[in-house]
Enzyme design. Structure first.
Site, short mmCIF file in Angstrom:
data_model
loop_
_atom_site.label_atom_id
_atom_site.label_comp_id
_atom_site.label_asym_id
_atom_site.label_seq_id
_atom_site.Cartn_x
_atom_site.Cartn_y
_atom_site.Cartn_z
N GLU A 68 5.60 5.29 22.70
CA GLU A 68 6.02 4.58 21.50
C GLU A 68 7.33 5.14 20.95
O GLU A 68 8.17 4.41 20.44
CB GLU A 68 4.93 4.68 20.43
CG GLU A 68 3.83 3.66 20.56
CD GLU A 68 4.25 2.31 19.97
OE1 GLU A 68 3.97 2.02 18.81
OE2 GLU A 68 4.90 1.56 20.71
N LYS B 107 -3.21 -4.52 16.88
CA LYS B 107 -3.65 -4.11 15.54
C LYS B 107 -3.10 -5.07 14.49
O LYS B 107 -2.08 -5.73 14.69
CB LYS B 107 -3.21 -2.67 15.25
CG LYS B 107 -1.71 -2.48 14.92
CD LYS B 107 -1.44 -2.53 13.45
CE LYS B 107 0.00 -2.39 13.01
NZ LYS B 107 1.02 -3.20 13.63
N ASP C 233 -0.18 2.64 15.29
CA ASP C 233 -0.48 1.60 16.28
C ASP C 233 -1.13 2.18 17.53
O ASP C 233 -2.11 1.62 18.05
CB ASP C 233 0.80 0.85 16.66
CG ASP C 233 1.31 -0.06 15.54
OD1 ASP C 233 0.83 0.08 14.41
OD2 ASP C 233 2.19 -0.89 15.81
N GLY D 14 4.58 -7.86 15.22
CA GLY D 14 3.97 -6.85 14.36
C GLY D 14 2.50 -6.61 14.65
O GLY D 14 1.77 -6.13 13.79
N LEU D 15 2.07 -6.92 15.88
CA LEU D 15 0.65 -6.81 16.24
C LEU D 15 0.38 -5.63 17.18
O LEU D 15 -0.69 -5.56 17.79
CB LEU D 15 0.17 -8.11 16.88
CG LEU D 15 0.30 -9.36 16.00
CD1 LEU D 15 -0.12 -10.60 16.78
CD2 LEU D 15 -0.53 -9.23 14.72
N GLY D 16 1.33 -4.71 17.28
CA GLY D 16 1.09 -3.50 18.07
C GLY D 16 1.12 -3.71 19.57
O GLY D 16 0.48 -2.96 20.32
N SER D 17 1.90 -4.70 20.04
CA SER D 17 1.90 -4.97 21.48
C SER D 17 2.48 -3.81 22.28
O SER D 17 1.98 -3.49 23.37
CB SER D 17 2.67 -6.26 21.78
OG SER D 17 4.02 -6.15 21.37
N SER D 18 3.53 -3.16 21.77
CA SER D 18 4.13 -2.05 22.53
C SER D 18 3.17 -0.86 22.58
O SER D 18 3.09 -0.15 23.59
CB SER D 18 5.47 -1.63 21.93
OG SER D 18 5.30 -1.06 20.64
#
Length: 401
Positions: A198, A13, A209, A147-151
């Site tokens: 998460e 995201k 996310d 900060g791209l929502g990998s987790s």
């Protein structure tokens, strides 16, 4: 049936508008990024549960009877919490850390990914059946810690795979289909369990996310309420990682301090960012699936105005200024996405932007030491794939090592 295995993916995201203002009750728009995390699940006939996460260096394997015994120690102690919204208990997580040999307080990606995996396996199987004997391999196009929502993409993939393996949700991919998605009710269940994953990784996440990873498209987030946008078009972007590390916590604290120091100046800036989010939402929902270039000037202006506001708030960085200058020299418009202070920026690409201009911009950005991807926003959420629907690079990454 999934007896021959599953391959599924979930998107990352980006925040389109509303960074930092969202902390102060304003609206933010989060959109699915078509850089994806892929998970391959296969039955494992050895009474073992295996997980491989080559991106963070995890290769672990456990006997399922041992996991069943560990789960049994917590019978009735909130294993079933996921769908009901109950987070993992500290006692459970401590026991899982000890079981997996993870030091207390360990925060490295491999430690948190392993802990979330064990928790989700045991909690989901406690509610829906035995711990499955499966081999799971996860590979991602998303960089970690950017900060791209990998987790969240990882947690969504895990939730969907484990719920399918335990029979809690269907396997909607039919013979001859290239991709398939679950029902709305099943997606809601996937999302609720992904949120628990998460929570194990981040403690107190907003839930944005994992919601973007589950449903895709675009979401509006304001004061804890998540609302999907209607009819979101797919837009082309360049995503650029400046590779400049930053602390979200420090940046958020700095914005708060500035608001307290100059309330008469900063509160109108927050209101203006809120208005940008509202204006962008209205425009996106009015755009057709394949918008003409006529829609883009307003989107570009909103990028420019918001980027200036974020600099006023003190979350800009020389690397992000450079990114904006480089793309502007090619007639493109950019803004930071996420916490700022470095990190990532997004650049809007019009439908009529020439491939030569895009390649030239990418070349100049890489010459700055940045990492750059050409991708889309507004991508679909968690999806099941047939092997024929995957490109060669993904198939290679998911093949046996």
């Amino acid at each position: 049936m999934w007896a021959r295995g599953l391959v599924l993916s979930a998107p990352g995201k980006v925040i389109l508008h509303g960074e930092h203002a969202v902390v102060h009750g304003k609206a933010a728009l989060a959109v699915a990024l078509d850089l994806r995390t892929f998970l391959r699940l296969r039955p494992c006939g050895e009474g073992r549960l295996r997980v491989r996460l080559p991106g963070v260096g995890v290769l672990r394997s456990w006997d399922t009877p041992r996991l069943q015994a560990l789960r049994g120690e917590f019978a009735g102690k909130r294993w079933e919490g996921g769908a009901a919204g109950t987070p993992a208990g500290a006692e459970q997580l401590d026991a899982l850390r000890e079981f997996a040999g993870i030091a207390a307080g360990a925060s490295a990606p491999e430690s948190l990914a392993t802990l979330a995996f064990l928790y989700m396996c045991l909690a989901i199987s406690a509610k829906y059946g035995d711990v499955p004997s499966v081999d799971i391999l996860v590979w991602s196009e998303l960089p970690t810690g950017a900060g791209l929502g990998s987790s969240a993409a990882y947690a969504v993939c895990l939730a969907a795979a484990l719920l399918t393996a335990c029979g809690a949700i269907s396997c909607p991919l039919k013979e001859g289909e290239s991709t398939a998605r679950w029902t709305e009710e099943e997606l809601t269940l996937i999302n609720s369990w992904a949120f628990q994953g998460e929570r194990v990784i981040h403690g107190n996440p907003s839930g944005v996310d994992n919601a973007v990873g589950t449903w895709g498209g675009a979401l509006r987030y304001q004061s804890g309420k998540i609302t999907p946008l209607q009819r979101v078009p797919t837009l082309r972007i360049l995503l650029t990682n400046t590779k400049v590390p930053r602390s979200t916590k420090v940046l958020v604290a700095g914005v708060k301090e500035k608001i307290l120091k100059f309330p008469a100046i900063m509160n109108p800036v927050l209101d203006s960012i809120d208005a940008i989010s509202q204006e962008c939402q209205s425009l996106l929902e009015a755009m057709p699936a394949n918008p003409s270039p006529d829609y883009y000037p307003v989107l570009e202006e909103l990028f420019d105005i918001n980027q200036h506001h974020l600099n006023v708030m003190g979350v800009g960085h020389p690397s992000l200024d450079r990114l904006c200058r480089v793309t502007a020299s090619h007639g493109l418009h950019s803004k930071l996405t996420g916490a700022g202070g470095g990190g990532c920026g997004i650049t809007l690409l019009r439908p009529d932007t020439s491939p030569l201009a895009v390649e030239a911009a990418k070349r100049d950005l890489c010459a700055c030491g940045f990492e750059c991807w050409e991708t889309n926003i507004g991508a679909p959420g968690v999806t099941l794939h047939s092997a024929s629907s995957l490109d060669a690079r993904v198939l290679h990454a998911l093949s046996e090592s």
